[in-house]
Design a protein around this motif. Structure first.
Motif, PDB file in Angstrom:
ATOM      1  N   LYS A  80       0.828  -1.213   0.000  1.00 44.18           N
ATOM      2  CA  LYS A  80       0.000   0.000   0.000  1.00 44.18           C
ATOM      3  C   LYS A  80       0.861   1.261   0.000  1.00 44.18           C
ATOM      4  CE  LYS A  80      -4.334  -1.334  -0.002  1.00 44.18           C
ATOM      5  NZ  LYS A  80      -5.283  -0.894  -1.044  1.00 44.18           N
ATOM      6  N   GLY A  81       1.927   1.230   0.829  1.00 44.21           N
ATOM      7  CA  GLY A  81       2.797   2.395   0.909  1.00 44.21           C
ATOM      8  C   GLY A  81       3.513   2.683  -0.403  1.00 44.21           C
ATOM      9  N   LEU A  82       4.070   1.652  -1.002  1.00 51.68           N
ATOM     10  CA  LEU A  82       4.780   1.818  -2.270  1.00 51.68           C
ATOM     11  C   LEU A  82       3.841   2.259  -3.387  1.00 51.68           C
ATOM     12  CD1 LEU A  82       7.258  -1.219  -2.354  1.00 51.68           C
ATOM     13  CD2 LEU A  82       7.858   1.210  -2.271  1.00 51.68           C
ATOM     14  N   PHE A  83       2.645   1.659  -3.416  1.00 52.90           N
ATOM     15  CA  PHE A  83       1.697   2.004  -4.483  1.00 52.90           C
ATOM     16  C   PHE A  83       1.264   3.464  -4.362  1.00 52.90           C
ATOM     17  CE2 PHE A  83      -2.497   2.121  -6.550  1.00 52.90           C
ATOM     18  CZ  PHE A  83      -2.160   1.573  -7.779  1.00 52.90           C
ATOM     19  N   ALA A  84       1.022   3.915  -3.127  1.00 54.96           N
ATOM     20  CA  ALA A  84       0.637   5.314  -2.923  1.00 54.96           C
ATOM     21  C   ALA A  84       1.769   6.257  -3.325  1.00 54.96           C
ATOM     22  CB  ALA A  84       0.264   5.534  -1.458  1.00 54.96           C
ATOM     23  N   LEU A  85       3.004   5.817  -3.087  1.00 50.33           N
ATOM     24  CA  LEU A  85       4.170   6.644  -3.394  1.00 50.33           C
ATOM     25  C   LEU A  85       4.475   6.710  -4.885  1.00 50.33           C
ATOM     26  CD1 LEU A  85       6.554   8.244  -2.081  1.00 50.33           C
ATOM     27  CD2 LEU A  85       7.832   6.089  -2.108  1.00 50.33           C
ATOM     28  N   LEU A  86       4.321   5.561  -5.560  1.00 55.58           N
ATOM     29  CA  LEU A  86       4.748   5.474  -6.965  1.00 55.58           C
ATOM     30  C   LEU A  86       3.641   5.759  -7.977  1.00 55.58           C
ATOM     31  CD1 LEU A  86       6.980   2.253  -6.728  1.00 55.58           C
ATOM     32  CD2 LEU A  86       7.723   4.646  -6.719  1.00 55.58           C
ATOM     33  N   ASN A  87       2.381   5.592  -7.578  1.00 52.58           N
ATOM     34  CA  ASN A  87       1.276   5.758  -8.523  1.00 52.58           C
ATOM     35  C   ASN A  87       0.934   7.238  -8.699  1.00 52.58           C
ATOM     36  OD1 ASN A  87      -0.777   4.970 -10.291  1.00 52.58           O
ATOM     37  ND2 ASN A  87      -2.289   4.870  -8.634  1.00 52.58           N
ATOM     38  N   THR A  88       1.773   7.912  -9.449  1.00 50.33           N
ATOM     39  CA  THR A  88       1.599   9.358  -9.668  1.00 50.33           C
ATOM     40  C   THR A  88       0.811   9.677 -10.929  1.00 50.33           C
ATOM     41  OG1 THR A  88       3.707   9.449 -10.852  1.00 50.33           O
ATOM     42  CG2 THR A  88       3.761   9.836  -8.459  1.00 50.33           C
ATOM     43  N   GLY A  89       0.474   8.629 -11.691  1.00 51.44           N
ATOM     44  CA  GLY A  89      -0.239   8.846 -12.942  1.00 51.44           C
ATOM     45  C   GLY A  89       0.661   8.893 -14.146  1.00 51.44           C
ATOM     46  N   ALA A  90       1.952   8.930 -13.921  1.00 53.65           N
ATOM     47  CA  ALA A  90       2.901   9.003 -15.033  1.00 53.65           C
ATOM     48  C   ALA A  90       3.072   7.653 -15.728  1.00 53.65           C
ATOM     49  CB  ALA A  90       4.259   9.494 -14.524  1.00 53.65           C
ATOM     50  N   HIS A  91       2.772   6.586 -15.010  1.00 49.58           N
ATOM     51  CA  HIS A  91       2.920   5.242 -15.562  1.00 49.58           C
ATOM     52  C   HIS A  91       1.640   4.444 -15.332  1.00 49.58           C
ATOM     53  CE1 HIS A  91       7.233   5.897 -16.134  1.00 49.58           C
ATOM     54  NE2 HIS A  91       7.259   6.418 -14.902  1.00 49.58           N
ATOM     55  N   SER A  92       1.549   3.293 -16.002  1.00 48.70           N
ATOM     56  CA  SER A  92       0.379   2.423 -15.871  1.00 48.70           C
ATOM     57  C   SER A  92       0.199   1.980 -14.425  1.00 48.70           C
ATOM     58  CB  SER A  92       0.543   1.194 -16.775  1.00 48.70           C
ATOM     59  OG  SER A  92      -0.364   0.187 -16.429  1.00 48.70           O
ATOM     60  N   ALA A  93      -1.032   2.109 -13.927  1.00 50.85           N
ATOM     61  CA  ALA A  93      -1.323   1.687 -12.554  1.00 50.85           C
ATOM     62  C   ALA A  93      -1.122   0.190 -12.388  1.00 50.85           C
ATOM     63  CB  ALA A  93      -2.752   2.077 -12.183  1.00 50.85           C
ATOM     64  N   VAL A  94      -1.440  -0.571 -13.453  1.00 53.44           N
ATOM     65  CA  VAL A  94      -1.273  -2.026 -13.400  1.00 53.44           C
ATOM     66  C   VAL A  94       0.209  -2.380 -13.295  1.00 53.44           C
ATOM     67  CG1 VAL A  94      -1.577  -4.193 -14.662  1.00 53.44           C
ATOM     68  CG2 VAL A  94      -3.409  -2.492 -14.656  1.00 53.44           C
ATOM     69  N   GLY A  95       1.048  -1.684 -14.073  1.00 51.41           N
ATOM     70  CA  GLY A  95       2.486  -1.924 -14.010  1.00 51.41           C
ATOM     71  C   GLY A  95       3.062  -1.570 -12.656  1.00 51.41           C
ATOM     72  N   ILE A  96       2.629  -0.437 -12.102  1.00 49.98           N
ATOM     73  CA  ILE A  96       3.089  -0.013 -10.767  1.00 49.98           C
ATOM     74  C   ILE A  96       2.651  -1.025  -9.722  1.00 49.98           C
ATOM     75  CG2 ILE A  96       2.826   1.740  -8.970  1.00 49.98           C
ATOM     76  CD1 ILE A  96       4.567   2.637 -11.257  1.00 49.98           C
ATOM     77  N   SER A  97       1.410  -1.497  -9.850  1.00 46.95           N
ATOM     78  CA  SER A  97       0.892  -2.500  -8.916  1.00 46.95           C
ATOM     79  C   SER A  97       1.730  -3.772  -8.960  1.00 46.95           C
ATOM     80  CB  SER A  97      -0.569  -2.824  -9.249  1.00 46.95           C
ATOM     81  OG  SER A  97      -1.051  -3.865  -8.416  1.00 46.95           O
TER      82      SER A  97
END
Length: 543
Positions: A477-494
């Motif tokens: 949860k922490g990493l996803f909140a930190l990295l999911n800025t919209g610049a990359h695919s949410a699925v890839g970040i997940s």
């Protein structure tokens, strides 16, 4: 006890390692194969493999366990000659089973394919038929070495079999798919035949390398042997209940499938919606839940010869110790798998099936239920092996049958509740495993009088796994909140966050099981490669 315990733990670790490699190779095989031959070609391959799976269970389910147990019992009383005769008799029996299965599929392949409503699958059925001849003989060697508590030949031969199967199957499929999907599917199916030949050759070479040692023990120890008829009877008596037990769940699953589809449609879901909901269970969840069974099944296979030897000698203290170690080893592996899948259900699904995010979201609640059933299944498998080891192989069959009957009833009722729908089927499966686990446990207690430390066996691994799962969830949860800025695919970040969370969880759990003393550094040293790991662990852990 130390030496026997070492053999058991090493055997389980070796089989688990081989199981992981085989699963990975299986995925490597199926993904490109599906891309090349598509749904139509896979339908031909699927028919052949379904028939192969149904027939090969006769050779691989019960008789190898019977060989393992009888060989272990004979060796325990130094009757090496009788152990080897058991192996020879079993090989003849399995060759006969294989010859019949081969003849049915080779000469009746086209007829069988037509019976399944897919006449173009005939060549694939015939191509896979040689595997039905070689795999049974292959299984006899595995059972013999397992009975000697040497799991290395089984692991090496299984990996060889899978490597050749993938290599040959993919090569032939790729060479033929542009020419004919029927021939390409047959080529992929022939991979299983080539793999079985390679696996048999490898384990036979290992047997020849050990032949001098085997003959020496036969010559210098007890020369008493039983008649071939008596040995064959023993093998059949042990094997048949195990084969029946292996067939109960698949049969119940077929019944389950028809119930699920009918109940869903009768409660307002359309055919398309019902297919979608059932696909969440069968397509998304079942394959993932099968992964933890690699570890628990490895323990179960290793337990049979370990317990049988002590039980034959009436060494009940050692029987008790081995059973307790088996349960503890199972739980050390089952708890983190169950709790890890539970808290990361949706992220794991999206990591594997990234092209279907909505399906992953919808399947996650069902997977969470099935994750908990992993615990019950693990204990059930271990207790089943214990009962098979002491000559009570019919009891777990009865107990699983009782659980499955309950499963059908619960599935029928719960699937009919719209809010639960397909989740009701997962709850039914969990109930079946729970009932079988409880009944098996009572039987183990009755026939062995086992006493073991509940806190050490269940409490400590569970506590470590719960903390691990909490950390994994927090990291994701922490990493996803930190990295999911919209610049990359949410699925890839997940997917990236999931991989990091899983790797972190593995490290955290490894530390925690020592911290709570669920396992000691000395016990770690008994595992394959454990000496080096123990040296590293001792730098950080002072027991």
């Amino acid at each position: 006890m130390a030496n026997k315990g070492n053999k058991f733990i090493k055997g389980a670790a070796v089989l688990a390692g081989a199981g992981i490699m085989i699963k990975v190779l299986g995925a490597v095989f199926r993904i490109p194969l599906t891309d090349w031959i598509g749904a139509t070609g896979m339908s031909y391959y699927g028919v052949a493999y379904s028939i192969y799976g149904a027939l090969v269970v006769l050779a691989t389910a019960g008789i190898p366990v019977a060989i393992s147990r009888l060989v272990s019992e004979s060796i325990a009383v130094k009757q090496y000659k009788n152990a080897h005769k058991t192996f020879r008799v079993a090989t003849v029996l399995l060759f006969a089973v294989g010859l019949i299965s081969f003849a049915i599929c080779f000469f009746g392949g086209n007829w069988i394919a037509e019976l399944f409503g897919n006449k173009d699958a005939g060549p694939a059925v015939r191509a896979i038929s040689p595997a039905l001849l070689f795999v049974p003989v292959f299984s006899a060697f595995r059972g013999y070495f397992n009975g000697r508590q040497n799991m290395n030949p089984t692991a090496i031969s299984e990996i060889t079999e899978q490597l050749v199967r993938c290599g040959v199957g993919l090569y032939l499929a790729y060479s033929l798919y542009k020419t004919s999907l029927i021939k390409a599917a047959a080529g992929a199916s022939f991979g299983a035949s080539a793999g079985s030949i390679a696996g048999l050759l490898i384990i036979f070479l290992i047997y020849l390398m050990n032949k001098k040692s085997i003959n020496h023990k036969i010559e210098v120890h007890n020369q008493a042997v039983e008649s071939s008829k008596k040995i064959a009877k023993k093998i059949v008596i042990i094997a048949i209940p195990i084969i029946i037990g292996c067939e109960i769940m698949p049969i119940m699953t077929l019944i389950d499938t028809s119930i699920i589809m009918r109940v869903l449609q009768s409660t307002g879901w359309s055919l398309a919606e019902s297919n979608y909901l059932y696909g969440l269970l069968s397509g998304f969840c079942n394959a993932l839940i099968a992964f933890p069974q690699i570890f628990t099944q490895a323990v179960a296979v290793s337990l049979v010869p370990a317990i049988s030897a002590h039980f034959k000698l009436k060494e009940m203290d050692k029987v008790n110790d081995t059973i307790a170690l088996g349960y503890r080893t199972t739980m050390i592996m089952a708890f983190p798998c169950a709790f890890g899948i539970f808290v990361l259900a949706e992220p794991i699904l999206k990591l594997l099936y990234f092209a279907q995010p909505q399906g992953c979201h919808d399947a996650a609640p069902t997977l969470m239920i099935m994750a908990i059933s992993v615990i019950f299944l693990a204990v059930m498998q271990t207790s089943t092996s214990v009962l098979q080891s002491i000559g009570k192989q019919m009891i777990p069959v009865r107990n699983l049958a009782i659980g499955c009957v309950g499963k059908v009833v619960i599935t029928y009722v719960l699937v009919g509740i719209p809010a639960l729908n397909i989740k009701g089927a997962a709850l039914g499966t969990m109930f079946a495993y729970f009932i079988a686990m409880v009944l098996n446990g009572l039987s183990v207690k009755k026939y062995t009088g086992i006493k073991y430390d509940m806190k050490l066996t269940y409490g400590r691994p569970a506590a470590a796994a719960i903390v691990m799962a909490g950390c994994a969830f927090g990291i994701y949860k922490g990493l996803f909140a930190l990295l999911n800025t919209g610049a990359h695919s949410a699925v890839g970040i997940s997917g990236l966050c999931t991989v990091i969370a899983i790797l972190a969880a593995m490290v955290i759990y490894a530390v925690l099981i020592f911290a709570v003393k669920a396992i000691t550094v000395d016990e770690l040293e008994t595992m394959p490669g454990g000496t080096k790991l123990a040296k590293i662990a001792r730098k950080f852990i002072h027991e």
